[in-house]
Write an enzyme that holds these catalytic residues in place. Structure first.
Site, mmCIF file in Angstrom:
data_model
loop_
_atom_site.group_PDB
_atom_site.id
_atom_site.type_symbol
_atom_site.label_atom_id
_atom_site.label_comp_id
_atom_site.label_asym_id
_atom_site.label_seq_id
_atom_site.Cartn_x
_atom_site.Cartn_y
_atom_site.Cartn_z
ATOM 1 N N ASP A 18 0.813 -1.223 0.000
ATOM 2 C CA ASP A 18 0.000 0.000 0.000
ATOM 3 C C ASP A 18 0.842 1.268 0.000
ATOM 4 O O ASP A 18 0.438 2.289 0.558
ATOM 5 C CB ASP A 18 -0.964 0.026 1.205
ATOM 6 C CG ASP A 18 -1.780 -1.241 1.295
ATOM 7 O OD1 ASP A 18 -2.268 -1.684 0.237
ATOM 8 O OD2 ASP A 18 -1.895 -1.800 2.392
ATOM 9 N N GLY A 20 1.562 2.943 -2.615
ATOM 10 C CA GLY A 20 1.202 3.784 -3.750
ATOM 11 C C GLY A 20 1.948 3.388 -5.011
ATOM 12 O O GLY A 20 2.195 4.208 -5.894
ATOM 13 N N LYS A 21 2.260 2.076 -5.119
ATOM 14 C CA LYS A 21 3.029 1.588 -6.279
ATOM 15 C C LYS A 21 2.268 1.770 -7.584
ATOM 16 O O LYS A 21 2.851 2.093 -8.603
ATOM 17 C CB LYS A 21 3.351 0.091 -6.129
ATOM 18 C CG LYS A 21 4.309 -0.226 -5.034
ATOM 19 C CD LYS A 21 4.485 -1.713 -4.901
ATOM 20 C CE LYS A 21 3.222 -2.437 -4.472
ATOM 21 N NZ LYS A 21 2.716 -2.117 -3.149
ATOM 22 N N GLY A 45 -4.058 -4.435 -4.354
ATOM 23 C CA GLY A 45 -5.054 -3.426 -4.725
ATOM 24 C C GLY A 45 -4.296 -2.216 -5.222
ATOM 25 O O GLY A 45 -3.622 -1.556 -4.453
ATOM 26 N N HIS A 46 -4.370 -1.978 -6.507
ATOM 27 C CA HIS A 46 -3.636 -0.848 -7.073
ATOM 28 C C HIS A 46 -4.625 0.205 -7.532
ATOM 29 O O HIS A 46 -5.531 -0.084 -8.301
ATOM 30 C CB HIS A 46 -2.787 -1.310 -8.265
ATOM 31 C CG HIS A 46 -1.681 -2.245 -7.867
ATOM 32 N ND1 HIS A 46 -1.025 -3.056 -8.744
ATOM 33 C CD2 HIS A 46 -1.127 -2.479 -6.667
ATOM 34 C CE1 HIS A 46 -0.100 -3.751 -8.098
ATOM 35 N NE2 HIS A 46 -0.160 -3.417 -6.828
ATOM 36 N N THR A 47 -4.418 1.406 -7.041
ATOM 37 C CA THR A 47 -5.321 2.485 -7.442
ATOM 38 C C THR A 47 -4.548 3.466 -8.314
ATOM 39 O O THR A 47 -3.458 3.887 -7.961
ATOM 40 C CB THR A 47 -5.843 3.232 -6.198
ATOM 41 O OG1 THR A 47 -6.382 2.264 -5.301
ATOM 42 C CG2 THR A 47 -6.918 4.243 -6.553
ATOM 43 N N GLN A 229 2.202 -5.958 -3.131
ATOM 44 C CA GLN A 229 2.529 -5.982 -1.697
ATOM 45 C C GLN A 229 3.852 -5.218 -1.459
ATOM 46 O O GLN A 229 4.110 -4.257 -2.141
ATOM 47 C CB GLN A 229 2.580 -7.413 -1.140
ATOM 48 C CG GLN A 229 1.227 -8.092 -1.072
ATOM 49 C CD GLN A 229 0.808 -8.757 -2.371
ATOM 50 O OE1 GLN A 229 1.587 -9.417 -3.026
ATOM 51 N NE2 GLN A 229 -0.426 -8.584 -2.763
ATOM 52 N N THR A 306 -9.877 -5.100 0.677
ATOM 53 C CA THR A 306 -10.805 -5.577 1.714
ATOM 54 C C THR A 306 -11.594 -4.449 2.375
ATOM 55 O O THR A 306 -12.529 -4.707 3.121
ATOM 56 C CB THR A 306 -10.028 -6.312 2.830
ATOM 57 O OG1 THR A 306 -9.043 -5.414 3.351
ATOM 58 C CG2 THR A 306 -9.336 -7.556 2.297
ATOM 59 N N GLY A 307 -11.195 -3.207 2.166
ATOM 60 C CA GLY A 307 -11.866 -2.075 2.799
ATOM 61 C C GLY A 307 -11.501 -1.911 4.278
ATOM 62 O O GLY A 307 -12.008 -1.022 4.956
ATOM 63 N N ASP A 338 1.615 14.651 1.104
ATOM 64 C CA ASP A 338 0.481 15.564 1.341
ATOM 65 C C ASP A 338 -0.392 15.068 2.498
ATOM 66 O O ASP A 338 -0.976 15.846 3.238
ATOM 67 C CB ASP A 338 -0.351 15.717 0.064
ATOM 68 C CG ASP A 338 -0.782 14.372 -0.498
ATOM 69 O OD1 ASP A 338 0.093 13.496 -0.671
ATOM 70 O OD2 ASP A 338 -1.989 14.176 -0.737
ATOM 71 N N GLY A 426 0.075 13.919 -4.171
ATOM 72 C CA GLY A 426 -1.371 13.901 -4.400
ATOM 73 C C GLY A 426 -1.731 12.640 -5.142
ATOM 74 O O GLY A 426 -0.853 11.966 -5.687
#
Ligand code: IMP
Length: 440
Positions: A18, A20-21, A45-47, A229, A306-307, A338, A426
């Site tokens: 997590d 931010g990859k 989980g990639h955003t 991961q 998973t939230g 940020d 950001g």
């Protein structure tokens, strides 16, 4: 580093995932021809945010929305239903990446997901708090050579033979775990029919990732190898047993897609301005109360998969130094600066003390880490800003950053002995400052 144009870059998380990859991969994918994943599965989980629109992926490499060739390497475990959902989503959004799937990637079945949950219960305090996506059980089958690979799904006779063996074994294990107290609701024939169908859908995409990627390199193509991961969640160098089941450090990339370590040109480690963790195990720098709440909300620290609310804490430069040592990163990318706005002072963990003694190496064993107290230094924080102000700074470049951030970055570079070449302030692709050239 070799004296030639950069053809391969590995991007991995340096911490507990997590970091931010997804955003960094998406950013550097512009100049790549191919983006390949080499480990993990849909536990990731990639955003990626483009012009305010969020895209979330679990399995498909983040380069998908750049319409690149995307490769799911042999080190990945594939849940076919998730794969098809993500492909459908991409199609609906108008993206047309050229997907390739390794024929030696292993396949996740419904019983893997079922047993993931049951195994966790039996582990008690050693439960990692898995994503329950069947990742561990699928990698276990791979290691004990019961697994089923993509190739098998394409050949009915081979599949039926291997599947029966696997199914019968899983049923026995399920019965042992449940003490025969619960019904096994999975239907053998239904799984067979479904997975043979899945194989047919996958068939046009299936390749040998080793041949494909090596030949691409021979032909001058540029490949971005995308990790999932993070280093400290890995099966070898993570905080075992509170991690995942794959090889998450940069060393996993050559093995997980079939190219030689000597063909790797650069390795980037992604770190976050603070620490976050989903799941069990000690986190020495963990925060609670108001400050934890503030950072969690400002950083939107809720699991993409998973939230779950993520545990948050100060940056841990002691464990990151371990990650930096083994990965020998050429450069770091730092994200979510940020999200630390308005936190003052900021603490940085620079070492651990155990039984009154300062340690000179990260103790790796969870039982020892749990007994350590972090040693901190403090630095001044920075003022809150609107997202427009952060975007303006990103456009103007590194010098426009608040002095406190520049000092924070310099301190981390100094302690880790590695330059920070990418600064993310950001969520949007545009909110990124590049301090060096990566594809030279
Ligand atoms: P698994 O990978 O689902 O087996 O979960 C094992 C451990 O790794 C758990 O503590 C999870 O919370 C953690 N984990 C797995 N994938 C990710 C990820 O993408 N980001 C952060 N933590 C993860």
């Amino acid at each position: 580093m070799r004296n030639k144009n950069t053809q391969t870059i590995i991007i991995t998380g340096a911490s507990w995932g997590d970091e931010g990859k997804g955003k960094i991969v998406d950013f550097l994918a512009s100049e790549a021809d191919i983006v390949a994943r080499f480990q993990g599965g849909n536990n990731a989980g990639h955003t990626v945010v483009v012009k305010g629109k969020k895209y979330k992926f679990h399995l498909i490499p983040s380069g998908a929305i750049k319409n690149k060739t995307i490769v799911i390497g042999n080190g990945v475990v594939i849940d076919p239903e998730v794969l098809f959902e993500e492909l459908e989503m991409l199609k609906t959004e108008g993206f047309t990446p050229d997907l390739k799937i390794s024929n030696t990637a292993h396949v996740i079945f419904p019983f893997h997901k079922l047993l993931d949950g049951m195994e966790e219960i039996t582990k008690g305090k050693y439960a990692a708090g898995t994503t329950k996506r069947g990742i561990g059980p699928t990698y276990s089958d791979k290691a004990s050579r019961y697994g089923i690979r993509v190739f098998d799904l394409l050949h009915k006779d081979i599949f039926l033979n291997k599947f029966s063996r696997l199914y019968d074994l899983k049923l026995k294990i399920y019965k042992a775990f449940s003490g025969n107290s619960q019904d096994w609701e999975l239907n053998k024939q239904e799984i067979i029919d479904n997975y043979l169908k899945f194989g047919e859908i996958m068939r046009p995409y299936v390749i040998s990732s080793a041949y494909y990627l090596n030949s691409a390199l021979d032909n001058g193509k540029k490949i971005l190898l995308e990790g999932a991961q993070g280093c400290l969640l890995g099966i070898d160098h993570g905080m075992y047993p509170y991690g995942t089941s794959s090889i998450t450090w940069a060393g996993g990339a050559p093995g997980g897609c079939g190219i030689s370590p000597t063909r790797i040109d650069k390795i980037i480690g992604v770190i976050k301005a603070y620490t976050s963790r989903v799941g069990g195990g000690p986190v020495p720098t963990e925060l609670d109360g108001e400050l934890a709440h503030q950072i969690r909300e400002q950083g939107h620290e809720y699991g993409t998969t998973t939230g779950r609310p993520r545990r948050v804490g100060w940056i841990d430069l002691f464990n990151l130094k371990y990650a930096t040592m083994i990965n020998n990163y050429d450069s770091l990318a730092i994200t979510l600066l940020d999200a630390l706005e308005g936190v003052n002072p900021i603490k940085l963990c620079v070492g651990y003390t155990l039984n009154g003694e300062k340690l000179d190496s990260w103790p790796i064993h969870s039982e020892l880490i749990a007994q350590c107290t972090p040693d901190y230094i403090s630095m001044p924080g920075w003022e809150p800003r609107s997202s427009e102000e952060w975007s303006k700074i990103a456009k103007e470049g590194f010098e426009a950053l608040p002095t406190e951030i520049k000092n924070y970055i310099a301190k981390i570079e100094d302690i880790l002995g590695t330059p920070i070449g990418i600064v993310s302030i950001g969520p949007d692709r545009e909110d990124t400052i590049l301090r060096t050239t990566f594809w030279d």
